[in-house]
Structure formats: structure tokens, C-alpha cells
Design an enzyme around this catalytic site. Sequence first.
Site, PDB file in Angstrom:
ATOM      1  N   ASN A  29       4.304   8.563   2.652  1.00  0.00           N
ATOM      2  CA  ASN A  29       4.521   8.059   1.297  1.00  0.00           C
ATOM      3  C   ASN A  29       3.772   8.902   0.268  1.00  0.00           C
ATOM      4  O   ASN A  29       4.302   9.199  -0.805  1.00  0.00           O
ATOM      5  CB  ASN A  29       4.099   6.592   1.229  1.00  0.00           C
ATOM      6  N   LYS A  79       0.830  -1.215   0.000  1.00  0.00           N
ATOM      7  CA  LYS A  79       0.000   0.000   0.000  1.00  0.00           C
ATOM      8  C   LYS A  79       0.862   1.261   0.000  1.00  0.00           C
ATOM      9  O   LYS A  79       0.441   2.309  -0.511  1.00  0.00           O
ATOM     10  CB  LYS A  79      -0.972  -0.029   1.182  1.00  0.00           C
TER      11      LYS A  79
END
Length: 330
Positions: free
Chosen positions: A255, A190
Amino acid sequence: MKIAVIGGGSWGTTLADLAAKKGLDARLWVREQAVMNEIRSSRENSWYLPGRKLSDQLEVSTDPAAVAEGVSHFVFAVPCQFIRAAYQRFIKYLPKNAVVICASKGIELDTLMTMSQVCQDALASIKPRFAMLSGPSFAYEVIREMPTAVTLACKDKKAAKDVQEALSTPYFRIYTTTDVRGVELGGAIKNIVAIAAGVADGLGFGGDARAALITRGLHEMSRLGKAMGGDRQTFMGLSGMGDLVLTCTGDLSRNRQVGLRLAKGQKLLDILADMKMVAEGVKTAEAVHALGQKLGVEMPITEQVYAILYKDKDPSKAVYELMTRDLKDE
């Protein structure tokens, strides 16, 4: 239950604080003397969790022996590329058959091992009962006691139940599963998709692009997961879809922030140097790219993220190539 949390970052500190507030005998191991001194004197970890008062009952030390004494359950919450070193540092203090809970998400780059494989390899002599804690959870929100639900994966159902009951609170709900491989891969992959989502947002694309990336990213996650022995159903749960949605949309996602800044033309090394905490997806993209090639699994989003990160590919070109791939059934 006596529980030791290894790692004084935002997530490790949050989990240790949660355990102490729950009434457990909780110890936190930190690497830096200054962090230990600050927590002991002011009950605060100002570098990672500024302004948050930690439990007075939480013990903190830089001494592995002191932290591990009499403990049966260990939570490792260090960046995934350093998890092996953390296991090696603590192995002589861990009892046989200890419950080792990994709260780190990623793939070890040097070996392409998952977190459970690293644990079983590094701690083979003590035969640990491994558990993986994963799911949509920002430390910023958990430390503020905002409702959060996560997944604990463990082959030993009794060990999983014990941890579930020990750490669940009215604001931190733990579900259990035996699918360790599925849970650990969901938590790793993810982060790569979140970088892609950040790139799309940074280029000024809308909700359509983000929704497409999340959905196709889930397919990518499921394909690799199935090839590595995970249960596809796991990726529909908290540790898969749940964590994917949060990391691709949340402003606290490191991220996603990497992707946003890359799309604005910033260099990766400058972005990483400017971040207080680790964006796990950067190294994980390299590892998962290699895994996909090794196993013959199609990973188009991962391939483009890898090219942006490591081949200096223009983000706009990467998006164009994703959108102009051969047409196919869903």
C-alpha cells in the site's frame, strides 16, 4: 489440531508452513494446479515466496474436499474482496461450529461489511466461531522466522486460547482479545493511511509528515472504530498502532508502494497491473470512504486518499488541503 489454510498467496503459504513446522496436521488449498505441482515437487512457492523451502509435512491440494476432510480450524487468507467467494466455495465442507480464522484485512466493497460480518453472513448455516488474525506481519519476515507479534480476536475465549497455543512459536507470538470489531477495523484502515504515507514520501516530505499522518491516521481509525463498536484501546495495540507503523514505514508495504508511485505521477491502473500481489487499501479506501459518510464520521485522510485514487486528484493538492483544514484542538 488439524488446520486448513485457504489461499496460496504469500501470507496463506507462510501460515500453512508455520503450522506444519509446528507439528500440526496442516493442509494448504491453492487455486492453481501449477502452484500445487510446484510445492509438491520442489517444496517451493516461487511466485510468492521464491527461494524459501516449505515444510515437507505440509499437504497441498486444489481440491476443497481433500483439504477440509477432518479439519476443525480453517484459516482464510485470500484478498478481502474475494473472501465471500472463498467461504461459499468451502461452506459444504465446513463442520458445524467450525473455527474460522480470517487473515484478510479490509472491508467488502459491495456491502460495506467487515470481515466478521461477511463470515457470519456467508456461513450462517454452520454458525462458525469467527476469529480475526491481524497485526504487523510481513510474510517475507515470518517465513524467515524473524520475530513477529500479532493479535487474534475471538469472542470465544477457549477457541482463541487453543489457536494461540497451537500457532505461537519462538518467532511468532500471538496475543488474544475479544474485540473482533476493533482488530478487523485496525487491519483495514491502516492500509489507507499507508497509501497516504507513501504519497508523502513520494513527494519528498520528511519524517515530520510521516509522523503526522501516522498519528492522525490513528485518530481517524479510532473514530470510525468507536462508531462501529470497537474498543478505542484496541487501536493502541498491535492490530492498530503496530500494524499502522509497519505499513506506513516498511519497504515491503504494498500500500505504501502504491502511494509512492502515485506521487511520482504513475496511473493507478498501471501500478496495480504491475503488482504481483493485492494492495488491499485501494478498494478499502472506497469502502471506508462510504462508511464514514454513512455513519457521519470525519475521515479527512481517507477522503483525500479516495480522491487521489478515484477522482484523479493531484497528490500535492490533497496534502495542501489536509494541512489547511480548519484549525482545532487535538
